[in-house]
Design a protein around this motif. Sequence first.
Motif, PDB file in Angstrom:
ATOM      1  N   LEU A 314       0.819  -1.205   0.000  1.00  0.00           N
ATOM      2  CA  LEU A 314       0.000   0.000   0.000  1.00  0.00           C
ATOM      3  C   LEU A 314       0.861   1.267   0.000  1.00  0.00           C
ATOM      4  CD1 LEU A 314      -2.751  -1.207   2.483  1.00  0.00           C
ATOM      5  CD2 LEU A 314      -3.081  -0.702   0.055  1.00  0.00           C
ATOM      6  N   LYS A 315       1.938   1.242   0.754  1.00  0.00           N
ATOM      7  CA  LYS A 315       2.833   2.398   0.791  1.00  0.00           C
ATOM      8  C   LYS A 315       3.538   2.588  -0.553  1.00  0.00           C
ATOM      9  CE  LYS A 315       2.699   4.116   5.062  1.00  0.00           C
ATOM     10  NZ  LYS A 315       2.447   5.546   5.382  1.00  0.00           N
ATOM     11  N   ALA A 316       3.732   1.485  -1.282  1.00  0.00           N
ATOM     12  CA  ALA A 316       4.346   1.593  -2.604  1.00  0.00           C
ATOM     13  C   ALA A 316       3.426   2.307  -3.586  1.00  0.00           C
ATOM     14  CB  ALA A 316       4.713   0.210  -3.130  1.00  0.00           C
ATOM     15  N   VAL A 317       2.114   2.175  -3.363  1.00  0.00           N
ATOM     16  CA  VAL A 317       1.149   2.873  -4.218  1.00  0.00           C
ATOM     17  C   VAL A 317       1.148   4.358  -3.903  1.00  0.00           C
ATOM     18  CG1 VAL A 317      -1.300   3.102  -4.796  1.00  0.00           C
ATOM     19  CG2 VAL A 317      -0.306   0.830  -4.485  1.00  0.00           C
ATOM     20  N   ASN A 318       1.114   4.688  -2.608  1.00  0.00           N
ATOM     21  CA  ASN A 318       1.092   6.098  -2.204  1.00  0.00           C
ATOM     22  C   ASN A 318       1.726   6.213  -0.817  1.00  0.00           C
ATOM     23  OD1 ASN A 318       0.443   8.724  -1.328  1.00  0.00           O
ATOM     24  ND2 ASN A 318      -1.411   8.759  -2.594  1.00  0.00           N
ATOM     25  N   LYS A 319       2.932   6.743  -0.782  1.00  0.00           N
ATOM     26  CA  LYS A 319       3.671   6.827   0.484  1.00  0.00           C
ATOM     27  C   LYS A 319       3.014   7.781   1.473  1.00  0.00           C
ATOM     28  CE  LYS A 319       6.922  10.323  -1.302  1.00  0.00           C
ATOM     29  NZ  LYS A 319       6.380  11.421  -0.516  1.00  0.00           N
ATOM     30  N   ASP A 320       2.088   8.643   1.003  1.00  0.00           N
ATOM     31  CA  ASP A 320       1.440   9.604   1.895  1.00  0.00           C
ATOM     32  C   ASP A 320       0.200   9.038   2.584  1.00  0.00           C
ATOM     33  OD1 ASP A 320       3.304  11.612   1.342  1.00  0.00           O
ATOM     34  OD2 ASP A 320       2.220  12.208  -0.463  1.00  0.00           O
ATOM     35  N   TRP A 321      -0.260   7.875   2.156  1.00  0.00           N
ATOM     36  CA  TRP A 321      -1.367   7.242   2.863  1.00  0.00           C
ATOM     37  C   TRP A 321      -0.918   6.881   4.279  1.00  0.00           C
ATOM     38  CZ3 TRP A 321      -3.225   3.283  -1.391  1.00  0.00           C
ATOM     39  CH2 TRP A 321      -3.975   3.969  -2.365  1.00  0.00           C
ATOM     40  N   PHE A 323      -2.088   4.786   7.913  1.00  0.00           N
ATOM     41  CA  PHE A 323      -2.954   3.685   8.308  1.00  0.00           C
ATOM     42  C   PHE A 323      -3.057   3.579   9.824  1.00  0.00           C
ATOM     43  CE2 PHE A 323      -1.314   2.769   4.121  1.00  0.00           C
ATOM     44  CZ  PHE A 323      -2.466   2.418   3.434  1.00  0.00           C
ATOM     45  N   GLY A 324      -4.172   2.994  10.250  1.00  0.00           N
ATOM     46  CA  GLY A 324      -4.402   2.780  11.670  1.00  0.00           C
ATOM     47  C   GLY A 324      -4.806   1.351  11.937  1.00  0.00           C
ATOM     48  N   TRP A 325      -4.751   0.964  13.208  1.00  0.00           N
ATOM     49  CA  TRP A 325      -5.060  -0.407  13.596  1.00  0.00           C
ATOM     50  C   TRP A 325      -5.718  -0.415  14.973  1.00  0.00           C
ATOM     51  CZ3 TRP A 325      -5.096  -5.132  11.396  1.00  0.00           C
ATOM     52  CH2 TRP A 325      -5.207  -6.244  12.232  1.00  0.00           C
ATOM     53  N   LEU A 326      -6.898  -1.044  15.072  1.00  0.00           N
ATOM     54  CA  LEU A 326      -7.550  -1.291  16.358  1.00  0.00           C
ATOM     55  C   LEU A 326      -7.487  -2.788  16.611  1.00  0.00           C
ATOM     56  CD1 LEU A 326      -9.301  -0.271  18.777  1.00  0.00           C
ATOM     57  CD2 LEU A 326     -11.310  -0.853  17.373  1.00  0.00           C
ATOM     58  N   GLU A 398      12.043  -1.860   1.743  1.00  0.00           N
ATOM     59  CA  GLU A 398      12.109  -0.591   1.031  1.00  0.00           C
ATOM     60  C   GLU A 398      12.882  -0.780  -0.276  1.00  0.00           C
ATOM     61  OE1 GLU A 398      13.458   4.057   1.801  1.00  0.00           O
ATOM     62  OE2 GLU A 398      13.640   2.551   3.395  1.00  0.00           O
ATOM     63  N   GLY A 399      12.286  -0.351  -1.370  1.00  0.00           N
ATOM     64  CA  GLY A 399      12.916  -0.505  -2.670  1.00  0.00           C
ATOM     65  C   GLY A 399      12.651  -1.835  -3.343  1.00  0.00           C
ATOM     66  N   ILE A 400      11.919  -2.724  -2.665  1.00  0.00           N
ATOM     67  CA  ILE A 400      11.555  -4.023  -3.250  1.00  0.00           C
ATOM     68  C   ILE A 400      10.177  -3.890  -3.888  1.00  0.00           C
ATOM     69  CG2 ILE A 400      11.045  -6.448  -2.772  1.00  0.00           C
ATOM     70  CD1 ILE A 400      13.993  -5.831  -2.507  1.00  0.00           C
ATOM     71  N   ASP A 401      10.049  -4.293  -5.137  1.00  0.00           N
ATOM     72  CA  ASP A 401       8.749  -4.295  -5.812  1.00  0.00           C
ATOM     73  C   ASP A 401       7.786  -5.173  -5.022  1.00  0.00           C
ATOM     74  OD1 ASP A 401       6.533  -4.677  -7.472  1.00  0.00           O
ATOM     75  OD2 ASP A 401       7.741  -4.733  -9.296  1.00  0.00           O
ATOM     76  N   PRO A 402       6.619  -4.661  -4.621  1.00  0.00           N
ATOM     77  CA  PRO A 402       5.665  -5.476  -3.856  1.00  0.00           C
ATOM     78  C   PRO A 402       5.324  -6.807  -4.515  1.00  0.00           C
ATOM     79  CG  PRO A 402       4.981  -3.185  -3.851  1.00  0.00           C
ATOM     80  CD  PRO A 402       6.149  -3.279  -4.786  1.00  0.00           C
ATOM     81  N   LYS A 403       5.350  -6.839  -5.850  1.00  0.00           N
ATOM     82  CA  LYS A 403       5.061  -8.097  -6.544  1.00  0.00           C
ATOM     83  C   LYS A 403       6.181  -9.113  -6.358  1.00  0.00           C
ATOM     84  CE  LYS A 403       2.233  -5.979 -10.176  1.00  0.00           C
ATOM     85  NZ  LYS A 403       2.096  -5.723 -11.634  1.00  0.00           N
ATOM     86  N   ASN A 404       7.299  -8.640  -5.834  1.00  0.00           N
ATOM     87  CA  ASN A 404       8.444  -9.515  -5.673  1.00  0.00           C
ATOM     88  C   ASN A 404       8.701  -9.870  -4.212  1.00  0.00           C
ATOM     89  OD1 ASN A 404      10.177 -10.867  -7.418  1.00  0.00           O
ATOM     90  ND2 ASN A 404      11.926  -9.626  -6.800  1.00  0.00           N
ATOM     91  N   LYS A 405       7.754  -9.531  -3.349  1.00  0.00           N
ATOM     92  CA  LYS A 405       7.897  -9.890  -1.938  1.00  0.00           C
ATOM     93  C   LYS A 405       7.449 -11.338  -1.758  1.00  0.00           C
ATOM     94  CE  LYS A 405       6.885  -8.202   2.717  1.00  0.00           C
ATOM     95  NZ  LYS A 405       6.357  -9.425   3.322  1.00  0.00           N
ATOM     96  N   PRO A 424       7.582   1.082   6.997  1.00  0.00           N
ATOM     97  CA  PRO A 424       7.535   2.477   6.548  1.00  0.00           C
ATOM     98  C   PRO A 424       6.563   3.320   7.370  1.00  0.00           C
ATOM     99  CG  PRO A 424       6.261   1.082   5.060  1.00  0.00           C
ATOM    100  CD  PRO A 424       6.931   0.167   6.041  1.00  0.00           C
ATOM    101  N   GLY A 425       6.912   4.579   7.510  1.00  0.00           N
ATOM    102  CA  GLY A 425       5.991   5.549   8.093  1.00  0.00           C
ATOM    103  C   GLY A 425       5.503   5.220   9.483  1.00  0.00           C
ATOM    104  N   GLU A 426       4.222   5.524   9.695  1.00  0.00           N
ATOM    105  CA  GLU A 426       3.591   5.386  11.010  1.00  0.00           C
ATOM    106  C   GLU A 426       3.455   3.939  11.469  1.00  0.00           C
ATOM    107  OE1 GLU A 426       0.764   4.528   7.997  1.00  0.00           O
ATOM    108  OE2 GLU A 426       2.061   6.281   8.208  1.00  0.00           O
ATOM    109  N   TRP A 427       3.569   2.980  10.524  1.00  0.00           N
ATOM    110  CA  TRP A 427       3.348   1.584  10.909  1.00  0.00           C
ATOM    111  C   TRP A 427       4.423   1.070  11.868  1.00  0.00           C
ATOM    112  CZ3 TRP A 427      -1.206  -0.456  10.413  1.00  0.00           C
ATOM    113  CH2 TRP A 427      -1.377  -1.813  10.683  1.00  0.00           C
ATOM    114  N   GLN A 428       5.610   1.669  11.824  1.00  0.00           N
ATOM    115  CA  GLN A 428       6.669   1.244  12.734  1.00  0.00           C
ATOM    116  C   GLN A 428       6.248   1.475  14.181  1.00  0.00           C
ATOM    117  OE1 GLN A 428       9.796  -0.205  11.683  1.00  0.00           O
ATOM    118  NE2 GLN A 428       9.624  -0.827  13.831  1.00  0.00           N
ATOM    119  N   ALA A 429       5.658   2.630  14.456  1.00  0.00           N
ATOM    120  CA  ALA A 429       5.225   2.934  15.818  1.00  0.00           C
ATOM    121  C   ALA A 429       4.080   2.018  16.245  1.00  0.00           C
ATOM    122  CB  ALA A 429       4.799   4.398  15.925  1.00  0.00           C
ATOM    123  N   ILE A 430       3.162   1.725  15.312  1.00  0.00           N
ATOM    124  CA  ILE A 430       2.051   0.808  15.615  1.00  0.00           C
ATOM    125  C   ILE A 430       2.599  -0.583  15.932  1.00  0.00           C
ATOM    126  CG2 ILE A 430       0.040  -0.364  14.614  1.00  0.00           C
ATOM    127  CD1 ILE A 430      -0.458   2.212  12.989  1.00  0.00           C
TER     128      ILE A 430
END
Length: 523
Positions: A314-321, A323-326, A398-405, A424-430
């Motif tokens: 998802l971050k590969a599509v748009n790094k500015d998105w 996300f949250g988790w409950l 980071e830098g890996i094509d999501p299709k290649n994960k 990436p981003g906020e997910w590290q803190a979550i």
Amino acid sequence: MTVIQKLKVVLSGVLVSALVLSLAACSSGKNDGASPSPDASREPAKIVELKALTMGTEPASGMDNFYKQLDELTKKDLGAIVRFTFIPWGDEKNQISRAIVAKEYDLYAGGFWSDYKNFATKNAFADLKPSLSKTPKLVEHYKGILDRITLDGKLYGIPQYGKPGGGNWGFFYREDLRKQWGLPEVKDLESVEKYLYKAKEEFPDTPMISDKGFILNVFRMLAGDKYLDPTGTMTTMAPVNDPYKVASIYDIPEYQQALRIAKKWYDDGIVARDILAGQANETSKTLELMKANKKPLEFTNHFGAVSSGYINQLKAVNKDWEFGWLDYTVDLAPDTAFLPKHSVETTTMISIGAHSKNVETALKFIEKAHTDRAYYDLLQYGVKDEHYKLDGESITFEGIDPKNKKPGWTGLNDGYMNRVEKYPGEWQAIYDRLQTEGAKLGEKNGIDPYEGFVFDTKDITAEMANIETIRTQYAIPLAVGVIKKSIEDDLDTMNQQLKGAGMEKYMAALQKALDDFAATKQK
């Protein structure tokens, strides 16, 4: 004999010897007169092939290098090669069942989500207990846990190895949209419902819920810390303060309240109209909708699956998105967060087919996978710099094509072998919060009350089959909000059908098993 005659005999012997040596040299392709070594005529050791089944989508590239590296390890260590078949999530239960019946593979992945226990009780898998003496490092690594996951004294699989910390099932959503829409922080059922209705308003062409099991998470949000699940199937419940006194979930007030919410959501278009026709697992479809910015949430998924399979894509599509988790356990039912439970009822396993001609070799492969860093990294993450990267000792995509994960080998996940992952981003803190909080809660709450509990169902197999038929016909439509008359009438009809199917016998057998288990814990 004259001197001339003796000389003829000697010369004859020399000529014969010379002829033998000459022939030997010619036959060996050498002219140095050396005799062939005893091993020269032996055939090279036969390399066996193990076929393994795993879940997920095969990476777009890099698998040639994957097998090249894996073959270098397994040929040397095991005299074997291993080849994987990837099965996409969605219809996994049926596909795995067909593969087991067809005896297609040596190594199978499975668990509560794939009818593992049913196949194990029918001896579809090899008993690994007699072979454990050949894998001492594996036994040592599990520290006694393998003794807790037997059925009738037999070990039918090697489980994922849980480590304290981390999340459970939960609600995954676009946090940036929550802020944009001016909605309250997502922290309970009320705020989740507000998010669902606003999302439906903003994405009118996409149902927000398409997973047939969503009611169980509505129940989790309503019930909080009140109940535990003895069998891991969410069909029976027991109070947290009396964990060995069981009741049908259909008799519990919070479940009946969840039915009313499910009907409301279905009537209001939150739940897909064709939900009954969907697959048992809709996560792959949901991910594609989220990547296409056509859906902002997933109501039912596991934190580990979202962390490993969603975030980087998802971050590969748009790094500015954002996300949250409950988390339905850590955030809403913290008193039910115990130390990791390893059980045939709930844990994902790697099993070896009873038909396999290479049981010991397959088990040694599993041992290597859990105890050798080169094997684990390759099988769990793939090929370095093609499927993942290292930042020091931490893993990053980071830098890996999501299709290649590359998806990890299903059932291998080992908390004591996993590398620290950078997100990436906020997910590290979550991620860090759930690791820390989950570990604290596990230490506080201790061992799961059902650790080591096995419900032997061989005497009620007919009743269980009948009950499952009734659940499919009555309970699932009711649970997704498809009501024929009224919730009360449909629930009463279902309970009458369940009674005729043998529900009372099933509940009595489960209660006796829990009573017996509780008695052993008091000794």
